[in-house]
Every structure is written in structure tokens, then in C-alpha cells.
Design an enzyme around this catalytic site. Structure first.
Site: not given
Length: 334
Positions: A151, A126
Site C-alpha cells: 500500500y 499517505s
């Protein structure tokens, strides 16, 4: 070839399955179809991609025994691992969900690849790994040691875990750092979906950092093209590589990392304006401060991916927003 695609009921996963089956590959899809967001949307995605080349198995990547058995039975050529607990803000409130799915799940996939000698593992990282980086565009040669959400930390951990397996077991792995993906069949917890829904429903939309934010919005069609192309670019060992002189995106192991984005960020208010123009409605806006876990800007340097695959995003924001809004109105009968 025979592919495993994890997260097959997901936004990107279902689109990747659709592309791979249209190219003639056999796909086994895995998804636990959890209720993090609307299960009916996930089921509708699966209905859309039904064909004789695709078979779904409902299981959780965190289930070690089930994943081990799956790899032993199916003998995959390649794996595209997209299953994960998504969402930056949700990770602040529910950290254990990320440990289970993003860490345990990832090592289960790595173990499956190791034990069955999978030819190439492509997995989702990501843009959030860039965290506190202020230099733009974000390059895979940059340090990513300061994530601002759990995350992001799990995605950085995935890259490190993949490198260790590439180094120890000669498993070719490629990590893709996705940048703000949007488009039809998108996730309800992401800004394009939230903005469109609230504007149509006459509700107020929240504008973080008073609108002073930039995002490298990338249409899902461009993302899928990049994912499928990179699956054919299998990394190999580079014996001349050293930590001192090499990029952290490459290695002496068969390992690589790429950004996958549009490469041209736009201001958040410009994106909102594109949605307003397409809907023909001006949004009611609540301007507020930066939220925990957010970053000011994302901006992908994609030259390496272009050099490796010829990948070049082609869907502009106006076109991409029009495509998304058209799908949303038809799917939700708005």
C-alpha cells in the site's frame, strides 16, 4: 468551479464533497462502491450528502475508457483524487487490488487531467510512505524510499507518477500525505472503529506492539479543511529549483507534496483510554507483537502546509473521540 472528487462514497471523499458543495461548487463524484467494507455505510454517506450541487457516477477509476470519457464530457476545473484501495494489511494478502486501483487508477486520472487541461490535481498520498524512517517528526524533506507495505509503495509511486506528468505536461499536482484520519462516518477497518465496536460488543481488542505505538490521529474535520484550502494553492514551476539544493516535496515542475496531520502524536494506549472513558467501559485487551506492515510511530511536520494555507488542526483527541463515539452509537443504535 467544477470539481471531480473520486472516492466520493468514502470516508474522506464524502466529507470533502459535503464541504465543497456547501461552498457553492459543482461536484461530480466517482466511486465504484466496492465491498471492501460495508456497502451500506457507503450508501448512507451518499444519502447524507445528497444535494443539487452533487452528482454521483458509479464507475471504477481503473476503467480507462470510462474515465477518459468522463473527463472529455465534464471538463473539470479541478480534481481531488481520493479513490484507492485502502488498508495496509489487506495489501499483504491482495496485492493485485492495489495495482489496479492505486496504480492503474492513478494514471487514468493523470491522463484525464493531461488531455483536458485540468487546472489543479490534488491527490491522496499517505503517511505510510515514510516506512522505516525513524527520525521524527516526519518531514516532506525526508527520504521515503523504504516502504514496509505494498500500500505504501503504491502511494509513493503515485507521487512519482504525478511528478512526471507535472514535468512533462505542465499539470499542477499536489500530493497530501494523510496521517491516521478518524471521526464520524469512518472506515470499519481502522482502529478507532474496531476498538469502539468490540468494546461495545464485549469483545477483546488487539493491542499491537504491546501498546508501545504512537499515532498522529487527525480528525476528519481538520483533514477536510486542509484539503479544500490546498486546492486553492496551485503549484507553479520554480526554475531555480535543483535536485541538489531543493526539497523533494517541491520541484522545477508545478508539483508539491504536503503532510496533512495533527502534528501531535499520542500513544496508542492513550487513544484506547479516550475511547474507554467516552464509552464508560474498560476494554478487554490482548497485547501482541508488532504486525507486518505496521510502523512504530507517525508524526507529521505540518509547518509547510500551515505556511501555504493557514491550516491549523483544531480538534483534539478527547473532542474527536467523543464526536466519533456519539456518531457510532447513533448510527448503529448501540
Amino acid at each position: 468551479m467544477k470539481y471531480l472528487v473520486t472516492g466520493a462514497a468514502g470516508f474522506i471523499g464524502s466529507a470533502v464533497v459535503e464541504k465543497l458543495t456547501s461552498d457553492g461548487h459543482e461536484i461530480i463524484g466517482v466511486d465504484n462502491i466496492n465491498d471492501y467494507y460495508d456497502v451500506n455505510l457507503k450508501l448512507a454517506r451518499l444519502k447524507r450528502i445528497e444535494n443539487e450541487k452533487f452528482r454521483l457516477i458509479e464507475l471504477d477509476v481503473a476503467d480507462r475508457d470510462a474515465i477518459k470519457q468522463l473527463f472529455e464530457i465534464e471538463k473539470f476545473d479541478r480534481v481531488i483524487h481520493l479513490a484507492a484501495q485502502a488498508g495496509v494489511r489487506y495489501s499483504i494478502e491482495n496485492p493485485h487490488a492495489y495495482a489496479d486501483s492505486n496504480l492503474v487508477g492513478h494514471i487514468n486520472i493523470l491522463e484525464g487531467c493531461r488531455n483536458t487541461k485540468v487546472k489543479h490535481l490534488v491527490y491522496a498520498s499517505s503517511s505510510s510512505v515514510y516506512g522505516l524512517n525513524a527520525k521524527t517528526p516526519f518531514s516532506t524533506s525526508d527520504s521515503v524510499d523504504h516502504p514496509v507495505s505494498l500500500y505504501a509503495a503504491t502511494k509513493k509511486s503515485n507521487e512519482l507518477m504525478a511528478h512526471s506528468y507535472s514535468h512533462l505536461y505542465d499539470i499542477p499536482t499536489t500530493g497530501l500525505r494523510f496521517f491516521t484520519v478518524y471521526g464520524s462516518w469512518g472506515r470499519p477497518d481502522m482502529a478507532p472503529f474496531i476498538f469502539t465496536k468490540k468494546i461495545l460488543d464485549g469483545e477483546t481488542i488487539d493491542i499491537n506492539n504491546n501498546g508501545d505505538m504512537w499515532r498522529d490521529f487527525t480528525h476528519v474535520d481538520d483533514i477536510v479543511e486542509g484539503v479544500v484550502r490546498i486546492a486553492d494553492v496551485i503549484p507553479s514551476r520554480d526554475v531555480s529549483w535543483t535536485v541538489e539544493k531543493g526539497s523533494p516535496a517541491t520541484s522545477s515542475a508545478p508539483y508539491s507534496i504536503y503532510n496533512i496531520g495533527h502534528g501531535s502524536p499520542i500513544n496508542l494506549m492513550g487513544f484506547v483510554k479516550a475511547i474507554e472513558d467516552e464509552l464508560g467501559i474498560e476494554a478487554n485487551k490482548n497485547f501482541r507483537e508488532m504486525q507486518p506492515g505496521d510502523v512504530y510511530q507517525t508524526y507529521a511536520e505540518v509547518a509547510d502546509l500551515f505556511e501555504a494555507t493557514g491550516y491549523k488542526p483544531s480538534v483534539g483527541v478527547k473532542e474527536g473521540v467523543a464526536e466519533f463515539v456519539k456518531w457510532y452509537r447513533e448510527f448503529y443504535n448501540k
